[in-house]
Design a protein around this motif. Structure first.
Motif, PDB file in Angstrom:
ATOM      1  N   ARG A  25       0.850  -1.199   0.000  1.00 18.16           N
ATOM      2  CA  ARG A  25       0.000   0.000   0.000  1.00 18.16           C
ATOM      3  C   ARG A  25       0.886   1.249   0.000  1.00 18.16           C
ATOM      4  N   LYS A  26       0.678   2.102  -0.967  1.00 19.51           N
ATOM      5  CA  LYS A  26       1.491   3.312  -1.066  1.00 19.51           C
ATOM      6  C   LYS A  26       0.945   4.379  -0.136  1.00 19.51           C
ATOM      7  N   GLY A  27       1.862   5.112   0.450  1.00 18.22           N
ATOM      8  CA  GLY A  27       1.473   6.170   1.371  1.00 18.22           C
ATOM      9  C   GLY A  27       2.290   7.428   1.138  1.00 18.22           C
ATOM     10  N   ASN A  28       1.981   8.438   1.873  1.00 23.79           N
ATOM     11  CA  ASN A  28       2.690   9.716   1.766  1.00 23.79           C
ATOM     12  C   ASN A  28       3.942   9.648   2.637  1.00 23.79           C
ATOM     13  N   LEU A  29       4.966   8.995   2.111  1.00 26.03           N
ATOM     14  CA  LEU A  29       6.179   8.771   2.885  1.00 26.03           C
ATOM     15  C   LEU A  29       7.034  10.032   2.944  1.00 26.03           C
ATOM     16  N   LYS A  30       7.758  10.157   4.040  1.00 25.67           N
ATOM     17  CA  LYS A  30       8.594  11.340   4.247  1.00 25.67           C
ATOM     18  C   LYS A  30       9.993  10.925   4.688  1.00 25.67           C
ATOM     19  N   ASP A  31      10.949  11.765   4.288  1.00 26.14           N
ATOM     20  CA  ASP A  31      12.292  11.680   4.853  1.00 26.14           C
ATOM     21  C   ASP A  31      12.385  12.687   5.991  1.00 26.14           C
ATOM     22  N   HIS A  32      13.042  12.292   7.069  1.00 23.11           N
ATOM     23  CA  HIS A  32      13.179  13.188   8.219  1.00 23.11           C
ATOM     24  C   HIS A  32      14.648  13.558   8.413  1.00 23.11           C
ATOM     25  N   CYS A  33      14.890  14.860   8.547  1.00 23.33           N
ATOM     26  CA  CYS A  33      16.254  15.379   8.682  1.00 23.33           C
ATOM     27  C   CYS A  33      16.310  16.387   9.824  1.00 23.33           C
ATOM     28  N   TYR A  34      17.514  16.568  10.328  1.00 23.03           N
ATOM     29  CA  TYR A  34      17.789  17.667  11.249  1.00 23.03           C
ATOM     30  C   TYR A  34      18.880  18.536  10.640  1.00 23.03           C
ATOM     31  N   VAL A  35      18.716  19.870  10.757  1.00 32.65           N
ATOM     32  CA  VAL A  35      19.708  20.828  10.266  1.00 32.65           C
ATOM     33  C   VAL A  35      20.032  21.812  11.381  1.00 32.65           C
ATOM     34  N   TYR A  36      21.097  22.541  11.171  1.00 26.21           N
ATOM     35  CA  TYR A  36      21.584  23.497  12.159  1.00 26.21           C
ATOM     36  C   TYR A  36      20.622  24.667  12.289  1.00 26.21           C
ATOM     37  N   ASN A  37      20.387  25.100  13.518  1.00 22.88           N
ATOM     38  CA  ASN A  37      19.546  26.269  13.774  1.00 22.88           C
ATOM     39  C   ASN A  37      20.473  27.467  13.994  1.00 22.88           C
ATOM     40  N   ARG A  62      19.781  30.543  14.398  1.00 22.17           N
ATOM     41  CA  ARG A  62      19.298  31.500  15.401  1.00 22.17           C
ATOM     42  C   ARG A  62      19.474  30.958  16.820  1.00 22.17           C
ATOM     43  N   ASN A  63      19.269  29.635  16.989  1.00 21.87           N
ATOM     44  CA  ASN A  63      19.408  29.017  18.312  1.00 21.87           C
ATOM     45  C   ASN A  63      20.090  27.664  18.140  1.00 21.87           C
ATOM     46  N   PRO A  64      21.425  27.633  18.213  1.00 16.03           N
ATOM     47  CA  PRO A  64      22.163  26.396  17.921  1.00 16.03           C
ATOM     48  C   PRO A  64      21.782  25.211  18.796  1.00 16.03           C
ATOM     49  N   ASP A  65      21.225  25.440  19.988  1.00 16.81           N
ATOM     50  CA  ASP A  65      20.851  24.331  20.869  1.00 16.81           C
ATOM     51  C   ASP A  65      19.508  23.717  20.519  1.00 16.81           C
ATOM     52  N   MET A  66      18.846  24.241  19.486  1.00 15.62           N
ATOM     53  CA  MET A  66      17.548  23.706  19.077  1.00 15.62           C
ATOM     54  C   MET A  66      17.568  23.404  17.585  1.00 15.62           C
ATOM     55  N   PRO A  67      18.194  22.272  17.180  1.00 14.34           N
ATOM     56  CA  PRO A  67      18.237  21.913  15.756  1.00 14.34           C
ATOM     57  C   PRO A  67      16.845  21.873  15.139  1.00 14.34           C
ATOM     58  N   LEU A  68      16.771  22.217  13.865  1.00 15.34           N
ATOM     59  CA  LEU A  68      15.500  22.286  13.160  1.00 15.34           C
ATOM     60  C   LEU A  68      15.176  20.943  12.517  1.00 15.34           C
ATOM     61  N   ALA A  69      13.926  20.519  12.606  1.00 15.73           N
ATOM     62  CA  ALA A  69      13.468  19.282  11.985  1.00 15.73           C
ATOM     63  C   ALA A  69      12.841  19.596  10.635  1.00 15.73           C
ATOM     64  N   GLU A 115      27.945  23.291  10.407  1.00 12.38           N
ATOM     65  CA  GLU A 115      26.603  23.866  10.470  1.00 12.38           C
ATOM     66  C   GLU A 115      25.859  23.815   9.139  1.00 12.38           C
ATOM     67  N   TYR A 116      26.560  23.531   8.049  1.00 12.42           N
ATOM     68  CA  TYR A 116      25.901  23.481   6.747  1.00 12.42           C
ATOM     69  C   TYR A 116      25.550  22.045   6.341  1.00 12.42           C
ATOM     70  N   LYS A 117      25.824  21.087   7.204  1.00 11.42           N
ATOM     71  CA  LYS A 117      25.515  19.698   6.876  1.00 11.42           C
ATOM     72  C   LYS A 117      24.056  19.379   7.183  1.00 11.42           C
ATOM     73  N   VAL A 118      23.598  18.263   6.630  1.00 13.53           N
ATOM     74  CA  VAL A 118      22.227  17.792   6.834  1.00 13.53           C
ATOM     75  C   VAL A 118      22.297  16.392   7.428  1.00 13.53           C
ATOM     76  N   ASN A 119      21.632  16.186   8.569  1.00 11.87           N
ATOM     77  CA  ASN A 119      21.570  14.879   9.226  1.00 11.87           C
ATOM     78  C   ASN A 119      20.276  14.178   8.809  1.00 11.87           C
ATOM     79  N   VAL A 120      20.392  13.158   7.964  1.00 12.74           N
ATOM     80  CA  VAL A 120      19.212  12.415   7.494  1.00 12.74           C
ATOM     81  C   VAL A 120      18.939  11.285   8.475  1.00 12.74           C
ATOM     82  N   LEU A 121      17.843  11.386   9.215  1.00 15.07           N
ATOM     83  CA  LEU A 121      17.492  10.355  10.193  1.00 15.07           C
ATOM     84  C   LEU A 121      16.744   9.200   9.542  1.00 15.07           C
TER      85      LEU A 121
END
Length: 828
Positions: free
Chosen positions: A100-112, A114-121, A334-340
């Protein structure tokens, strides 16, 4: 003085009324037998295997509703006994959703930024996570090559040189104008040392030589300079110092403008390179949140151009020649992308079965690194995904008990399902480390959770946890039995075929299948049902195949099934054998012949976890004058469970309703399980205890060659009990060990007759009249079998004479008369 009345010590020797005893159960009622011919097959080679879910229609319907409902809270909690196919059923049902096909997503975290202690999803369409990671790496690599090259280009150097020359000329012009004014005033600019530093100063010129004011004042004293000229020098110097301060302020402004112009030049020449790459990224990724991230990246690069200009890029040949450096921190992390979660290779919805639901395995974690400086460090690239995030858009299967015993897991799972957002943070169950200050942004999650547990856990959570009923709205309850009909028997046979085919076992003939079906019926505990504990059935199939191989047989027969069942029991019946030894040698005092007053053989179940078995237990009753009523010795010793206490209270109610309608029940009756040193629970001995009390009151002995089981209600009706097969077999084994006499047997509730699935050796003993099984419905029927004396009916306010109840009523009347006499005498 009034003489005290005494109880009669002897009874009149009037003949007791003999009862007409019911016939014992016939052998054909003791076991349902499956005729191999009725299966209409010779071996399992004649049938096809079945991979359908067997006997769980209710659970299947619940599971389908839960799996297909997309509304909030329709997660599933699966209950049932182990071995009923819970996990297998879920896996097979989920296979229907694999494509069954669904609306699949890739999840990543990137550098914030404005607030480095709160990475962006970031949540991207499937496949774009790794693409973004690669594009950002390529983008930064290109900048690291192109920006230094641009700084070294002739165009940039010429533009920079022109800009610098323009401002240098302006600075020079300002300084020359000021020096000209200074000289016109008869002063000169000199460098004066102040501490370790040199600073410019304005000093007067006297006789062609620059002098400071102190020296000029000394010339006044010598008369070489007039006092008026000195005062004029002082005033002029003050004015020129003010002008010099203004000039240096202007020079500093020119310096700032130089820097600003250089920055503007860099932005004018360098930022188009950055903007070109950013625009390509923006066109590729249209996600609004990603677009905002790109804007933050551009702004951060604009402020950090100097880092790119100073970065040294080694050529390939230089890289080969250079010594391998120590691992260093990535300068442009800070310019890298973490693919979870990467769903680039997945088309259908994810189905995750977490077999080890530790906290970090389910929710992910924030890893740490040990630095050489001796501290722990982490960053957004160390965020790792768990099975909950990998199952986003699909299904996650968990074991309920494992989740509940894992610290923090249940609370965080509830929070995630309730809010639809999952947080990843450091996992510190032992608190050995200080918690990290990093708090990654919560991720929006859409996952269906299926938890496998048992009824106890379900009801515990349902009653004690308010959130549970809101987030687990579907219960799929697996039954341990199903109706025994033609279809279920056919499914059993096809199940055996599937096991033998999948595991390359021998062929099973019709007799083996019939024996296995009978075992399934016995396992269910009812002749009209058959067990759905297919893990046990499958184990018997495998072990029967083993015993067939030991004999060198090519086909598994009924003998091999019987051998497998016997060996399964033998492996775990050590405790049973030890207890039987003590009964046989008399350590446990159990009479199996003769008669005794106030003594009955009850039947108990010993449950040692992996094995349960029945054995007789002597129950005795002693009655006397008193007002305490029925005394439960086990309760007095704190060995009686609540159900046993209830059974004693019920039999007390039965005695009152039967014998205390015209007279008070003035009696002490102590009842106990002899040689019982552990806890006693259940009410299956309540009828047995009544028989012992009736025997003690009536002074009529009870047969010791018949064991009794059955609970009773206040109307004297015998109610069904559990474990009837084990109890009968337990007493039979005890009698067989001492020698069967032909008169021995067991008395059971009539409603338990439909549950009988006794061993073949017991059925043969019944056929040969060496053992009997009686089914009774009332106390009256039971006491007549045990005593051979008529129970007695109530007539004209009393009971028939020379019956069990008549003799018991006489004794109770004697007790009541004696008690009344004692009361009148004032002795009480």
């Amino acid at each position: 003085m009034m003489k005290k009345s005494r109880l009669k010590q002897t009874r009149t020797k009037t003949a007791l009324k003999t009862a007409r005893l019911p016939k014992p159960l016939s052998p054909d009622r003791l076991r349902w037998q499956c005729d191999p011919a009725s299966l209409k097959m010779r071996t399992t080679d004649d049938i096809r295997p079945s991979r359908e879910i067997i006997g769980q229609e209710r659970a299947l319907r619940a599971l389908r509703v839960g799996l297909e409902m997309e509304h909030f809270g329709y997660n599933i909690f699966v209950t049932g006994l182990p071995g009923t196919g819970r996990t297998t059923t879920i896996k097979r049902l989920l296979q229907e959703f694999e494509h069954r096909k669904g609306n699949l997503k890739d999840h990543c975290y990137v550098y914030n930024f404005r607030n480095p202690d709160m990475p962006l999803a970031l949540a991207l369409p499937a496949g774009q996570g790794c693409s973004l990671q690669q594009d950002m790496d390529s983008f930064i690599k290109d900048l690291l090559v192109n920006i230094p090259a641009l700084y070294e280009s002739l165009r940039y150097q010429e533009a920079r040189k022109t800009t610098l020359q323009h401002f240098q000329e302006r600075q020079k012009s300002v300084l020359q104008d000021f020096e000209k004014r200074v000289k016109e005033q008869g002063f000169d600019l000199v460098q004066v040392q102040v501490g370790n530093m040199m600073r410019p100063d304005v000093v007067p010129v006297v006789n062609g030589q620059p002098v400071n004011l102190d020296q000029a004042e000394a010339l006044v004293d010598k008369g070489e300079v007039s006092k008026e000229n000195f005062e004029k020098m002082r005033e002029t110097q003050g004015e020129l110092e003010k002008q010099m301060a203004a000039v240096f302020r202007e020079l500093r402004n020119i310096e700032r403008k130089v820097q600003q112009s250089i920055v503007e030049l860099e932005e004018r020449l360098v930022m188009p390179l950055v903007d070109e790459g950013i625009e390509v990224l923006k066109v590729t990724y249209e996600n609004e949140k990603v677009q905002l991230y790109f804007a933050e990246v551009r702004e951060h690069i604009r402020k950090s151009l100097d880092r790119f200009r100073k970065h040294v890029v080694l050529l390939p040949q230089q890289t080969e020649q250079a010594e391998e450096p120590e691992e260093e921190e990535d300068e442009f992390l800070e310019y890298k992308v973490n693919v979870l979660v990467d769903n680039s290779n997945r088309e259908a919805i994810p189905i995750v079965i977490e077999t080890n639901p530790k906290y970090k395995n389910v929710f992910g974690m924030l890893e740490r690194e040990w630095e050489k400086s001796g501290i722990w460090k982490t960053d957004f690239m160390h965020i790792k995904a768990g099975s909950l995030l990998r199952a986003d858009g699909g299904y996650l299967v968990l074991n309920a008990l494992d989740v509940l015993v894992e610290p923090w897991a249940w609370q965080d799972l509830k929070r995630t399902l309730r809010t639809g957002k999952m947080e990843i943070h450091t996992y510190e169950p032992t608190f050995n480390f200080a918690p990290s200050g990093m708090k990654p942004e919560a991720i929006d999650l859409n996952v269906k959770v299926v938890m496998i547990g048992d009824s106890y856990l379900y009801y515990l959570l349902y009653e004690r946890d308010e959130d549970f009923k809101k987030i687990f709205k579907i219960r799929a309850d697996f039954d341990s039995e199903m109706p025994k009909d033609k279809e279920s028997i056919n499914q059993y046979i096809r199940f055996v075929k599937m096991i033998s085919e999948d595991e390359h076992l021998r062929v099973f003939d019709a007799s083996a299948l019939a024996q296995l079906i009978e075992f399934g019926v016995r396992l269910s505990g009812q002749q009209k049902k058959i067990s759905t504990r297919f893990n046990v059935i499958a184990d018997v199939v495998r072990e029967a195949n083993y015993w067939a191989s030991k004999e060198g047989a090519t086909v598994v027969s009924a003998d091999h099934i019987e051998k497998a069942i016997e060996e399964r029991i033998y492996r775990v019946k050590l405790v049973e054998d030890k207890i039987q030894e003590m009964i046989t040698d008399g350590t446990f005092m159990i009479d199996m012949k003769g008669r005794a007053v106030g003594q009955v053989n009850g039947l108990t179940i010993y449950d040692v976890g992996e094995h349960a078995f029945g054995r007789p237990s002597r129950i005795t009753a002693r009655t006397s004058l008193g007002r305490s009523g029925v005394i439960n010795v086990e309760r007095e010793a704190d060995l009686s469970g609540p159900t046993h206490n209830k059974g004693v209270a019920i039999l007390t109610g039965y005695l009152r309703s039967t014998f205390a309608q015209n007279l008070p029940l003035v009696m002490d009756a102590s009842i106990t399980f002899e040689q019982s040193y552990g806890g006693v629970d259940g009410d299956s001995a309540s009828s047995t205890e009544i028989y012992a009390i009736l025997s003690s009151l009536s002074d009529i002995p009870i047969r010791q060659d018949i064991a009794v089981t059955g609970s009773v209600n206040q109307r004297g009706e015998i109610q069904p009990i559990g474990g009837v097969n084990l109890k009968i077999e337990g007493f039979y084994d005890s009698c067989k060990a001492r020698g069967l006499t032909g008169s021995q047997g067991v008395m059971i509730p009539s409603k338990n007759a439909q549950e009988l699935m006794l061993r073949e050796d017991i059925i043969q003993a019944v056929k040969k009249k060496k053992f009997q099984i009686y089914a009774v419905e009332t106390i009256e029927e039971g006491i007549e079998i045990l005593t051979g004396v008529k129970a007695g009916w109530r007539r004209n306010g009393g009971f028939e004479a020379n019956t069990v109840f008549g003799r018991a009523a006489e004794k109770l009347k004697e007790y009541a008369d004696a008690w009344r006499a004692y009361e009148k005498s004032g002795a009480l």
